[in-house]
Design an enzyme around this catalytic site. Structure first.
Site, short mmCIF file in Angstrom:
data_model
loop_
_atom_site.label_atom_id
_atom_site.label_comp_id
_atom_site.label_asym_id
_atom_site.label_seq_id
_atom_site.Cartn_x
_atom_site.Cartn_y
_atom_site.Cartn_z
N ASP A 1 0.84 -1.20 0.00
CA ASP A 1 0.00 0.00 0.00
C ASP A 1 0.88 1.25 0.00
O ASP A 1 2.07 1.18 0.35
CB ASP A 1 -0.89 -0.03 1.25
CG ASP A 1 -1.82 1.16 1.36
OD1 ASP A 1 -2.32 1.64 0.33
OD2 ASP A 1 -2.03 1.64 2.49
N ASP B 1 -0.34 4.96 1.17
CA ASP B 1 -0.59 5.91 2.25
C ASP B 1 -0.46 5.24 3.62
O ASP B 1 -1.11 4.24 3.90
CB ASP B 1 -1.97 6.54 2.09
CG ASP B 1 -2.08 7.27 0.76
OD1 ASP B 1 -1.10 7.93 0.37
OD2 ASP B 1 -3.13 7.17 0.11
N ASP C 1 -2.02 -0.69 5.92
CA ASP C 1 -2.35 -0.16 7.24
C ASP C 1 -3.82 -0.32 7.59
O ASP C 1 -4.25 0.10 8.65
CB ASP C 1 -1.95 1.32 7.34
CG ASP C 1 -2.76 2.19 6.39
OD1 ASP C 1 -2.80 1.88 5.18
OD2 ASP C 1 -3.35 3.18 6.85
#
Length: 174
Positions: free
Chosen positions: A7, A9, A134
């Site tokens: 990922d 961000d 996250d």
């Protein structure tokens, strides 16, 4: 060769830092590093500013020049020698992020081919052995192993496989 999907961000970019930077710019309220890593950003801001992070994320310049997460470049470069690496970001929610994210990746990870960059909504379409993210919502239907990258918003989330930084990713996968 095994595959790792990563990922963007809060995994390789510091989007929370940008939220904090813009919040300070607009309201002259500054947060400590400890606050930013120990709580959800939404829980730090004033109640009357609820929804502001989402508004920021729709701004054309929000994803431009985000700070890189410490250690990510070096570890991903080393992973790239052993694994097939895909950058997978749920960017479709913020369509204005597509070009800035693509440019950012080209600037910081030039060895990752455009064919290995996936802008998507539902990450369950990704066929990989590992997904470093996250947000556990992306692991729900993912067929490989979800690896939760710690962030202020997921500290109280229970997940078996968690890393706190890129050195822990190195120790786990290299």
């Amino acid at each position: 060769m095994k595959r790792i999907a990563i990922d963007m961000d809060e995994v390789i970019t510091d989007a929370i830092g940008r939220f904090a930077e813009w919040y300070k710019r607009d309201y002259n309220i500054e947060f400590t590093e400890e606050q930013l890593i120990s709580k959800k950003f939404e829980d730090l801001i004033l109640p009357e500013h609820a929804g502001l992070p989402r508004k920021y994320a729709f701004h054309d310049d929000f994803f431009k020049d985000l700070t890189i997460m410490p250690g990510s470049q070096e570890v991903i470069r080393d992973l790239h020698e052993k694994y097939e690496i895909f950058i997978t970001t749920a960017a479709m929610e913020f369509p204005n992020s597509l070009l800035p994210k693509l440019k950012w990746l080209k600037d910081h990870f030039p060895y990752i081919s455009w064919t290995n960059i996936v802008f998507c909504g539902d990450k369950s379409i990704i066929n990989a052995d590992y997904l470093i993210d996250d947000n556990v919502k992306h692991f729900k239907r993912f067929i490989g192993q979800g690896v939760l990258f710690t962030s202020g918003h997921n500290l109280n989330v229970d997940w078996d496989v968690r890393v706190n930084n890129w050195q822990e990713v190195r120790a786990m996968l290299l």
